[in-house]
Scaffold this motif. Structure first.
Motif, PDB file in Angstrom:
ATOM      1  N   GLY A   1       0.742  -1.192  -0.129  1.00 16.30           N
ATOM      2  CA  GLY A   1      -0.114  -0.101   0.095  1.00 16.30           C
ATOM      3  C   GLY A   1       0.729   1.263   0.029  1.00 16.30           C
ATOM      4  N   CYS A   2       0.154   2.477   0.351  1.00 18.02           N
ATOM      5  CA  CYS A   2       0.709   3.538   0.206  1.00 18.02           C
ATOM      6  C   CYS A   2       0.842   4.199   1.682  1.00 18.02           C
ATOM      7  CB  CYS A   2       0.013   4.680  -0.550  1.00 18.02           C
ATOM      8  SG  CYS A   2      -0.001   4.110  -2.294  1.00 18.02           S
ATOM      9  N   GLU A   3       2.155   4.765   1.753  1.00 18.61           N
ATOM     10  CA  GLU A   3       2.400   5.542   3.118  1.00 18.61           C
ATOM     11  C   GLU A   3       1.068   6.567   3.396  1.00 18.61           C
ATOM     12  OE1 GLU A   3       3.428   8.872   3.814  1.00 18.61           O
ATOM     13  OE2 GLU A   3       3.440   9.336   1.572  1.00 18.61           O
ATOM     14  N   GLY A   4       1.112   7.242   4.531  1.00 19.37           N
ATOM     15  CA  GLY A   4       0.199   8.113   4.725  1.00 19.37           C
ATOM     16  C   GLY A   4      -0.255   8.215   6.192  1.00 19.37           C
ATOM     17  N   HIS A   5      -1.043   9.360   6.694  1.00 18.14           N
ATOM     18  CA  HIS A   5      -1.551   9.469   8.007  1.00 18.14           C
ATOM     19  C   HIS A   5      -3.016   8.593   7.863  1.00 18.14           C
ATOM     20  CE1 HIS A   5      -2.977  11.555  11.578  1.00 18.14           C
ATOM     21  NE2 HIS A   5      -3.986  11.779  10.728  1.00 18.14           N
ATOM     22  N   SER A   6      -3.483   8.340   6.735  1.00 15.49           N
ATOM     23  CA  SER A   6      -4.769   7.532   6.298  1.00 15.49           C
ATOM     24  C   SER A   6      -4.397   6.089   5.983  1.00 15.49           C
ATOM     25  CB  SER A   6      -5.719   8.347   5.642  1.00 15.49           C
ATOM     26  OG  SER A   6      -5.220   8.373   4.256  1.00 15.49           O
ATOM     27  N   ASP A   7      -5.528   5.532   5.098  1.00 19.52           N
ATOM     28  CA  ASP A   7      -4.943   4.200   4.421  1.00 19.52           C
ATOM     29  C   ASP A   7      -4.213   4.570   3.153  1.00 19.52           C
ATOM     30  OD1 ASP A   7      -6.793   5.594   2.690  1.00 19.52           O
ATOM     31  OD2 ASP A   7      -8.516   3.979   2.660  1.00 19.52           O
ATOM     32  N   GLY A   8      -3.905   5.563   2.803  1.00 22.08           N
ATOM     33  CA  GLY A   8      -3.120   5.892   1.744  1.00 22.08           C
ATOM     34  C   GLY A   8      -3.558   5.634   0.269  1.00 22.08           C
ATOM     35  N   ASP A   9      -4.942   5.711   0.037  1.00 23.30           N
ATOM     36  CA  ASP A   9      -5.820   5.675  -1.111  1.00 23.30           C
ATOM     37  C   ASP A   9      -5.443   6.796  -1.803  1.00 23.30           C
ATOM     38  OD1 ASP A   9      -7.719   5.442  -3.132  1.00 23.30           O
ATOM     39  OD2 ASP A   9      -9.216   4.177  -1.714  1.00 23.30           O
ATOM     40  N   VAL A  10      -4.976   7.120  -2.736  1.00 21.47           N
ATOM     41  CA  VAL A  10      -4.510   8.162  -3.546  1.00 21.47           C
ATOM     42  C   VAL A  10      -5.758   8.603  -4.250  1.00 21.47           C
ATOM     43  CG1 VAL A  10      -2.145   8.151  -3.758  1.00 21.47           C
ATOM     44  CG2 VAL A  10      -3.390   7.086  -5.369  1.00 21.47           C
ATOM     45  N   VAL A  11      -6.452   7.557  -4.904  1.00 25.85           N
ATOM     46  CA  VAL A  11      -7.662   7.630  -5.937  1.00 25.85           C
ATOM     47  C   VAL A  11      -8.876   8.500  -5.009  1.00 25.85           C
ATOM     48  CG1 VAL A  11      -9.443   6.823  -7.145  1.00 25.85           C
ATOM     49  CG2 VAL A  11      -7.126   5.955  -7.419  1.00 25.85           C
ATOM     50  N   ALA A  12      -9.094   7.891  -3.827  1.00 24.82           N
ATOM     51  CA  ALA A  12     -10.050   8.543  -2.946  1.00 24.82           C
ATOM     52  C   ALA A  12      -9.846   9.974  -2.542  1.00 24.82           C
ATOM     53  CB  ALA A  12     -10.564   7.855  -1.749  1.00 24.82           C
ATOM     54  N   HIS A  13      -8.316  10.018  -2.116  1.00 22.80           N
ATOM     55  CA  HIS A  13      -8.136  11.525  -1.730  1.00 22.80           C
ATOM     56  C   HIS A  13      -8.039  12.426  -2.800  1.00 22.80           C
ATOM     57  CE1 HIS A  13      -5.185   9.378   1.474  1.00 22.80           C
ATOM     58  NE2 HIS A  13      -6.570   9.423   1.869  1.00 22.80           N
ATOM     59  N   ALA A  14      -7.854  12.116  -4.140  1.00 16.63           N
ATOM     60  CA  ALA A  14      -7.934  12.871  -5.279  1.00 16.63           C
ATOM     61  C   ALA A  14      -9.332  13.248  -5.510  1.00 16.63           C
ATOM     62  CB  ALA A  14      -7.379  12.269  -6.416  1.00 16.63           C
ATOM     63  N   VAL A  15     -10.137  12.247  -5.410  1.00 19.27           N
ATOM     64  CA  VAL A  15     -11.757  12.581  -5.460  1.00 19.27           C
ATOM     65  C   VAL A  15     -12.109  13.732  -4.641  1.00 19.27           C
ATOM     66  CG1 VAL A  15     -14.059  11.700  -5.252  1.00 19.27           C
ATOM     67  CG2 VAL A  15     -12.028  10.497  -6.519  1.00 19.27           C
ATOM     68  N   VAL A  16     -11.765  13.248  -3.053  1.00 18.15           N
ATOM     69  CA  VAL A  16     -12.216  14.475  -2.105  1.00 18.15           C
ATOM     70  C   VAL A  16     -11.629  15.849  -2.501  1.00 18.15           C
ATOM     71  CG1 VAL A  16     -11.723  15.212   0.106  1.00 18.15           C
ATOM     72  CG2 VAL A  16     -12.280  12.663  -0.281  1.00 18.15           C
ATOM     73  N   ASP A  17     -10.360  15.857  -2.959  1.00 18.20           N
ATOM     74  CA  ASP A  17      -9.827  17.259  -3.089  1.00 18.20           C
ATOM     75  C   ASP A  17     -10.481  17.782  -4.446  1.00 18.20           C
ATOM     76  OD1 ASP A  17      -8.114  17.882  -1.055  1.00 18.20           O
ATOM     77  OD2 ASP A  17      -6.344  17.106  -2.097  1.00 18.20           O
ATOM     78  N   ALA A  18     -10.952  17.049  -5.471  1.00 19.58           N
ATOM     79  CA  ALA A  18     -11.594  17.610  -6.642  1.00 19.58           C
ATOM     80  C   ALA A  18     -12.945  17.953  -6.128  1.00 19.58           C
ATOM     81  CB  ALA A  18     -11.731  16.549  -7.676  1.00 19.58           C
ATOM     82  N   VAL A  19     -13.610  17.311  -5.501  1.00 16.26           N
ATOM     83  CA  VAL A  19     -15.094  17.631  -4.999  1.00 16.26           C
ATOM     84  C   VAL A  19     -15.007  19.031  -4.181  1.00 16.26           C
ATOM     85  CG1 VAL A  19     -17.192  17.165  -3.764  1.00 16.26           C
ATOM     86  CG2 VAL A  19     -16.015  15.549  -5.326  1.00 16.26           C
ATOM     87  N   LEU A  20     -14.172  19.237  -3.258  1.00 16.47           N
ATOM     88  CA  LEU A  20     -13.972  20.456  -2.452  1.00 16.47           C
ATOM     89  C   LEU A  20     -13.567  21.487  -3.027  1.00 16.47           C
ATOM     90  CD1 LEU A  20     -12.051  18.673   0.617  1.00 16.47           C
ATOM     91  CD2 LEU A  20     -14.095  19.677   0.632  1.00 16.47           C
ATOM     92  N   SER A  21     -12.829  21.433  -4.310  1.00 15.33           N
ATOM     93  CA  SER A  21     -12.374  22.431  -5.084  1.00 15.33           C
ATOM     94  C   SER A  21     -13.498  23.058  -5.923  1.00 15.33           C
ATOM     95  CB  SER A  21     -11.274  21.895  -5.964  1.00 15.33           C
ATOM     96  OG  SER A  21     -10.863  23.023  -6.886  1.00 15.33           O
ATOM     97  N   ALA A  22     -14.154  21.964  -6.410  1.00 14.82           N
ATOM     98  CA  ALA A  22     -15.415  22.308  -7.296  1.00 14.82           C
ATOM     99  C   ALA A  22     -16.322  23.116  -6.532  1.00 14.82           C
ATOM    100  CB  ALA A  22     -15.976  21.347  -7.832  1.00 14.82           C
ATOM    101  N   ALA A  23     -16.385  22.736  -5.125  1.00 21.59           N
ATOM    102  CA  ALA A  23     -17.660  23.425  -4.491  1.00 21.59           C
ATOM    103  C   ALA A  23     -17.106  24.693  -3.609  1.00 21.59           C
ATOM    104  CB  ALA A  23     -18.192  22.364  -3.231  1.00 21.59           C
ATOM    105  N   GLY A  24     -15.743  24.845  -3.939  1.00 18.85           N
ATOM    106  CA  GLY A  24     -15.218  26.231  -3.220  1.00 18.85           C
ATOM    107  C   GLY A  24     -15.044  25.934  -1.888  1.00 18.85           C
ATOM    108  N   LEU A  25     -14.846  24.787  -1.444  1.00 22.37           N
ATOM    109  CA  LEU A  25     -14.521  24.403   0.151  1.00 22.37           C
ATOM    110  C   LEU A  25     -13.231  24.099   0.498  1.00 22.37           C
ATOM    111  CD1 LEU A  25     -17.955  22.440   0.512  1.00 22.37           C
ATOM    112  CD2 LEU A  25     -17.484  24.993   1.312  1.00 22.37           C
ATOM    113  N   GLY A  26     -12.165  24.397  -0.079  1.00 21.75           N
ATOM    114  CA  GLY A  26     -11.006  24.111   0.243  1.00 21.75           C
ATOM    115  C   GLY A  26     -10.444  22.743  -0.326  1.00 21.75           C
ATOM    116  N   ASP A  27      -9.469  21.985   0.785  1.00 22.69           N
ATOM    117  CA  ASP A  27      -8.824  21.029   0.205  1.00 22.69           C
ATOM    118  C   ASP A  27      -8.907  19.847   1.168  1.00 22.69           C
ATOM    119  OD1 ASP A  27      -6.896  21.727   1.983  1.00 22.69           O
ATOM    120  OD2 ASP A  27      -5.691  22.656   0.140  1.00 22.69           O
ATOM    121  N   LEU A  28      -8.205  18.698   1.090  1.00 19.68           N
ATOM    122  CA  LEU A  28      -8.217  17.508   2.014  1.00 19.68           C
ATOM    123  C   LEU A  28      -7.822  17.971   3.553  1.00 19.68           C
ATOM    124  CD1 LEU A  28      -9.035  14.690   2.592  1.00 19.68           C
ATOM    125  CD2 LEU A  28      -6.899  14.067   1.615  1.00 19.68           C
TER     126      LEU A  28
END
Length: 162
Positions: A36-63
């Motif tokens: 897997g991937c290192e990280g504070h969480s489970d390291g799921d790079v795809v899920a993290h990118a999805v979170v950031d993209a949605v937050l960006s579109a909604a104007g709510l910052g980032d992860l």
């Protein structure tokens, strides 16, 4: 009512180093036999990118602004749990996630055999259609050498009254 003036697009990128022996969670599913991937969480790079993209579109910052950085409550948190929490935030703001497209950039794991399961897991957690694709970098760079994985995502959100 959706109007062109309410539609927003967000794009995001995430990358993590591979950590030997850590379970590999990518695109909301466990990939057996793959580090897997290192990280504070489970390291799921795809899920993290999805979170950031949605937050960006909604104007709510980032992860980082969404869950904070280094908060013990999020140690080992799954990408799917983050997507569910994000869904609650977006719903509370009166916005609607219309769809997300995400792409894994890595030599492994292979997404083709599990694409439908990954899309189903992410779609269920987010409450909106998520498509998943994957590519390699033909053994160039840190993703190509197997040192890490990356993902990019684009989200379309109807911000309504946000």
């Amino acid at each position: 009512m959706t109007t062109m003036n309410n539609l927003r697009v967000g794009t995001a990128f995430d990358a993590h180093q591979i950590e030997a022996g850590k379970p590999c969670w990518i695109a909301g599913i466990l990939h057996d036999g793959v580090d897997g991937c290192e990280g504070h969480s489970d390291g799921d790079v795809v899920a993290h990118a999805v979170v950031d993209a949605v937050l960006s579109a909604a104007g709510l910052g980032d992860l980082g602004s969404f869950v904070g950085v280094g908060r013990p409550a999020y140690d080992g948190v799954s990408g799917v749990a983050l997507l569910r929490e994000l869904r609650e935030l977006i719903d509370a703001k009166g916005a609607v996630i219309l769809n997300v497209s995400a792409q894994l950039i890595a030599q492994s794991p292979k997404m083709g055999p599990v694409r439908a399961a990954a899309e189903a897991a992410l779609t269920e957690a987010l409450g909106a259609p998520v498509s998943v694709s994957a590519t390699t970098t033909d053994h160039m760079g840190f993703t190509g050498s197997g040192q890490g994985r990356a993902a990019i995502a684009t989200a379309l959100v109807d911000v309504g009254g946000v």
